[in-house]
Design an enzyme around this catalytic site. Structure first.
Site, PDB file in Angstrom:
ATOM      1  N   ASN A 216     -59.931 -58.371 -58.003  1.00 44.71           N
ATOM      2  CA  ASN A 216     -58.446 -58.693 -57.791  1.00 44.71           C
ATOM      3  C   ASN A 216     -57.811 -59.578 -59.148  1.00 44.71           C
ATOM      4  OD1 ASN A 216     -59.009 -61.803 -57.542  1.00 44.71           O
ATOM      5  ND2 ASN A 216     -60.253 -61.147 -55.837  1.00 44.71           N
ATOM      6  N   LYS A 294     -73.078 -43.341 -63.321  1.00 39.34           N
ATOM      7  CA  LYS A 294     -71.610 -43.128 -63.243  1.00 39.34           C
ATOM      8  C   LYS A 294     -71.515 -42.150 -62.087  1.00 39.34           C
ATOM      9  CE  LYS A 294     -67.555 -42.058 -65.504  1.00 39.34           C
ATOM     10  NZ  LYS A 294     -67.144 -41.366 -66.639  1.00 39.34           N
ATOM     11  N   LYS A 344     -56.375 -70.930 -40.244  1.00 40.24           N
ATOM     12  CA  LYS A 344     -57.473 -70.540 -41.231  1.00 40.24           C
ATOM     13  C   LYS A 344     -58.274 -71.850 -40.958  1.00 40.24           C
ATOM     14  CE  LYS A 344     -56.576 -67.576 -44.229  1.00 40.24           C
ATOM     15  NZ  LYS A 344     -55.840 -66.856 -45.121  1.00 40.24           N
ATOM     16  N   LYS A 348     -62.148 -71.352 -40.036  1.00 35.89           N
ATOM     17  CA  LYS A 348     -63.097 -71.591 -41.270  1.00 35.89           C
ATOM     18  C   LYS A 348     -64.098 -73.017 -40.758  1.00 35.89           C
ATOM     19  CE  LYS A 348     -61.707 -68.363 -44.255  1.00 35.89           C
ATOM     20  NZ  LYS A 348     -62.281 -67.422 -44.877  1.00 35.89           N
TER      21      LYS A 348
END
Ligand code: CTP
Length: 405
Positions: A216, A294, A344, A348
């Site tokens: 990301n 690959k 959250k 968590k």
């Protein structure tokens, strides 16, 4: 409350960079009062330093007008910190031995404030045994140092000796000023000396085959800034970092990892810790199979990519038998920021959530608007540079741990 430094500009070619330093500090709301040594005036003029600082510039110990208006004792008393940039080999030698031959060195001898030296000199002068002895002595006396950096020097040689860049010196000045004070100008109840902090930062990289991966956009900047800010408050910091292009923060132990599994293992190995700040953008999923070779392009359409869930590092550490005393998670949200962050925090089981509105250019950018969600409610912080947000968070951490000691 505006902070003021007393900036002593010594006689070296790096003196021109100190003019940029004055501007950089002004942008951060820190005033500079300037002394230029005789040698320094060969490189920059009192007029330019005065125009940038908006204040009188001092050069001469024997100027009776100055002594009547503001003596060398008064000059150092009115500053929160003394900064010597550039600090020449000669200046370090005089300061280390208490020699007071001019206004700058007399002020250094007379001060009860902390002094930050930014040395700049030829590499051989820096490496000389006498200079190193002087630096060691000054450190023992409580002085702070930044740099010198390695690089090409004005004298044509290469090595350690370049003065640190003005924005880096400005960061150090802010850290030194905040070391004793909170952002509101109040004395911090406790620094983080003796506390261990574990931080994750950056993205994780989940391999598909030897040349492809899932990852990301996380730059790691916010996590690195938090690691630095906690270290500046005296914490012993371990930074577990995914692949990013950032230098290790000063005084921080950095462990580089690639995958979420590696990141979790490095975190567990780094316990016990008093503080855990989970800033990393951990990939929630990883390819179920990683091929050693690959993968070739299939003839008929895209290849299937089966994903399996990665461990939740934040939740694992929250439920760990060695759970850190204060666990802080991050939440990147684009809508209903506060409600999502509250949920959250409970999901968590961490103590605090720092919520980021990532609908703009936060990821990879230098600024951040954070909302701190704790069991007591929310604090919305204005949009500020990530480094400032990191310091604000570090001070909140110091206050929280200080009160429970
Ligand atoms: N985190 C983690 N390990 C994971 C995933 C997330 O440690 N495998 C941590 C992050 O470092 C951050 C927090 O958990 O502190 C973010 O939680 P998450 O549920 O992943 O939030 P988002 O990525 O915003 O996910 P969601 O789409 O569920 O809102």
């Amino acid at each position: 409350m505006t902070k003021r430094i007393l900036l002593i500009i010594g006689g070296g070619i790096a003196a021109y960079k100190s003019l940029f330093l004055i501007r950089e500090l002004a942008k951060r709301g820190i005033d500079s009062r300037v002394i230029i040594t005789r040698g320094g005036t060969e490189f920059v003029t009192p007029l330019s330093a005065g125009a940038l600082s908006g204040d009188k510039v001092y050069t001469d110990l024997w100027n009776l007008t100055d002594e009547a208006e503001m003596g060398h004792i008064e000059l150092s008393r009115q500053a929160d910190l003394i900064v010597v940039a550039p600090a020449t080999a000669n200046m370090l030698a005089q300061a280390a031995h208490g020699v007071a031959g001019d206004l700058a060195t007399t002020t250094l001898l007379a001060t009860d404030k902390r002094v930050l030296f930014a040395p700049a000199m030829n590499v051989r002068m820096w490496e000389a045994a006498s200079t190193q002895r002087n630096v060691e002595q000054l450190k023992q006396d409580g002085a702070l140092f930044i740099g010198p950096d390695a690089g090409a020097m004005a004298c044509g040689e290469f090595g350690d000796g370049r003065m640190a860049e003005p924005n880096i010196i400005a960061d150090r000045i802010e850290a030194a000023l905040l070391g004793d004070m909170t952002l509101d100008g109040l004395r911090a109840p406790k620094s983080l000396k003796g506390k261990r902090a574990l931080i994750t930062a950056g993205p994780t990289r989940e391999p598909i085959d030897p040349v492809r991966y899932l990852s990301n956009q996380s730059s790691g900047k916010q996590g690195y800034a938090i690691a630095q800010a906690l270290a500046d408050l005296g914490a012993e910091v371990t930074l577990v970092s995914g692949p990013v292009d950032l230098p290790a923060p000063l005084g921080v132990t950095r462990i580089m990892v690639e995958t979420a599994l590696d990141m979790l293992a490095a975190c567990e190995d780094s316990l016990p810790s008093d503080i855990f700040v989970s800033v990393a953008a951990v990939a929630d999923w990883r390819p179920a199979k990683t091929t050693a070779q690959k993968t070739k392009k299939p003839k008929n359409g895209p290849p299937p990519l089966e994903l399996i869930e990665n461990p939740d590092i934040l939740k694992t550490l929250c439920e760990h038998e060695k759970r850190p005393e204060l666990v802080i998670g991050f939440a990147a949200e684009t809508h209903d920021v506060i409600a999502q962050a509250r949920a959250k925090r409970l999901r968590k089981t961490c103590d605090w959530i720092v919520a980021n509105d990532v609908s703009g250019d936060v990821m990879g950018g230098n600024e951040n608007a954070m909302i701190l969600v704790t069991q007591d409610g929310e604090e919305c912080w204005p949009r500020m540079e990530k480094i400032h947000a990191a310091r604000k968070l570090a001070h909140s951490i110091a206050n929280a741990l200080g009160s429970s000691n």
